[in-house]
Write a protein that holds these residues in place. Structure first.
Motif, short mmCIF file in Angstrom:
data_model
loop_
_atom_site.label_atom_id
_atom_site.label_comp_id
_atom_site.label_asym_id
_atom_site.label_seq_id
_atom_site.Cartn_x
_atom_site.Cartn_y
_atom_site.Cartn_z
N GLU A 121 0.85 -1.19 0.00
CA GLU A 121 0.00 0.00 0.00
C GLU A 121 0.88 1.24 0.00
O GLU A 121 1.91 1.28 0.67
CB GLU A 121 -0.88 0.05 1.24
CG GLU A 121 -1.96 -0.97 1.29
CD GLU A 121 -2.81 -0.87 2.54
OE1 GLU A 121 -3.90 -1.45 2.53
OE2 GLU A 121 -2.40 -0.21 3.52
N THR A 122 0.43 2.25 -0.73
CA THR A 122 1.10 3.55 -0.72
C THR A 122 0.09 4.58 -0.26
O THR A 122 -1.02 4.66 -0.79
CB THR A 122 1.62 3.92 -2.12
OG1 THR A 122 2.51 2.89 -2.56
CG2 THR A 122 2.33 5.25 -2.10
N GLY A 123 0.46 5.32 0.77
CA GLY A 123 -0.42 6.34 1.31
C GLY A 123 0.37 7.58 1.69
O GLY A 123 1.56 7.70 1.34
N PRO A 124 -0.23 8.51 2.42
CA PRO A 124 0.43 9.75 2.80
C PRO A 124 1.71 9.53 3.61
O PRO A 124 2.62 10.35 3.56
CB PRO A 124 -0.61 10.48 3.65
CG PRO A 124 -1.91 9.82 3.35
CD PRO A 124 -1.61 8.44 2.88
N ASP A 125 1.78 8.41 4.33
CA ASP A 125 2.97 8.13 5.15
C ASP A 125 3.97 7.24 4.45
O ASP A 125 4.91 6.75 5.08
CB ASP A 125 2.54 7.47 6.47
CG ASP A 125 1.65 8.38 7.31
OD1 ASP A 125 1.85 9.61 7.25
OD2 ASP A 125 0.76 7.86 7.99
N GLY A 126 3.79 7.01 3.16
CA GLY A 126 4.73 6.19 2.41
C GLY A 126 4.19 4.80 2.12
O GLY A 126 2.98 4.56 2.14
N ASP A 127 5.11 3.87 1.86
CA ASP A 127 4.75 2.50 1.50
C ASP A 127 4.75 1.59 2.72
O ASP A 127 5.53 1.79 3.66
CB ASP A 127 5.77 1.93 0.51
CG ASP A 127 5.70 2.58 -0.85
OD1 ASP A 127 4.73 3.31 -1.12
OD2 ASP A 127 6.61 2.35 -1.66
N ARG A 128 3.89 0.56 2.65
CA ARG A 128 3.94 -0.49 3.67
C ARG A 128 3.49 -1.79 3.02
O ARG A 128 2.53 -1.83 2.26
CB ARG A 128 3.11 -0.11 4.87
CG ARG A 128 1.77 -0.66 5.00
CD ARG A 128 1.05 -0.16 6.26
NE ARG A 128 -0.35 -0.32 6.04
CZ ARG A 128 -1.08 -1.30 6.54
NH1 ARG A 128 -0.54 -2.18 7.33
NH2 ARG A 128 -2.35 -1.41 6.25
#
Length: 136
Positions: A121-128
């Motif tokens: 997942e890529t979101g506002p806090d980066g990838d995980r």
């Protein structure tokens, strides 16, 4: 039984319409999985070509045999997708409603836990990277 692993998007309505003539008489159950939009900008799925298709074929075959289905279909995407885009489509057909519904539920659980995809997942806090959820 049809299993497709593809990078391109698909129309779930068209997938269901194409499945119905192969389903035979009785009941059809279907499921469409989409990218969640809760703080996710993108979802990326990676896989090993050939290996993934064989694994999904095995799952579909086992489900078909266990529930005496007349037809099974899986379409699963890989690559980068954005919220609301379809990730996967699954359909089961059986002579009776309960078998089609139970088979679909079991199929979805097997895909959730056993399909060999790597999800990021890529979101506002980066990838995980995502781990498969625990079995219930």
């Amino acid at each position: 039984m049809t299993v497709t692993v593809q990078a391109t998007s698909f129309d779930p309505g068209e997938a269901l319409a194409a499945f119905l003539p192969r389903a035979g008489e009785g009941a059809v159950a279907s499921f469409v999985g989409t990218v969640r939009g809760d703080g996710i900008d993108m979802l990326t799925l990676d896989h090993y070509p050939g290996f993934t298709e064989r694994a999904l074929q095995t799952i579909a075959s086992e489900i078909r045999e266990t529930f005496a289905l007349t037809a099974v279909q899986i379409i699963h995407r890989y690559g980068t997708m954005t919220p609301a885009q379809p990730i996967m489509f699954a359909a089961t057909a059986a002579p009776h409603r309960r078998a089609a519904l139970d088979a679909l539920d079991t199929l979805m659980e097997r895909l959730k836990h056993d399909a060999p995809f790597w999800k990021r997942e890529t979101g506002p806090d980066g990838d995980r990277w995502l781990e498969p959820p625990p079995r219930l």
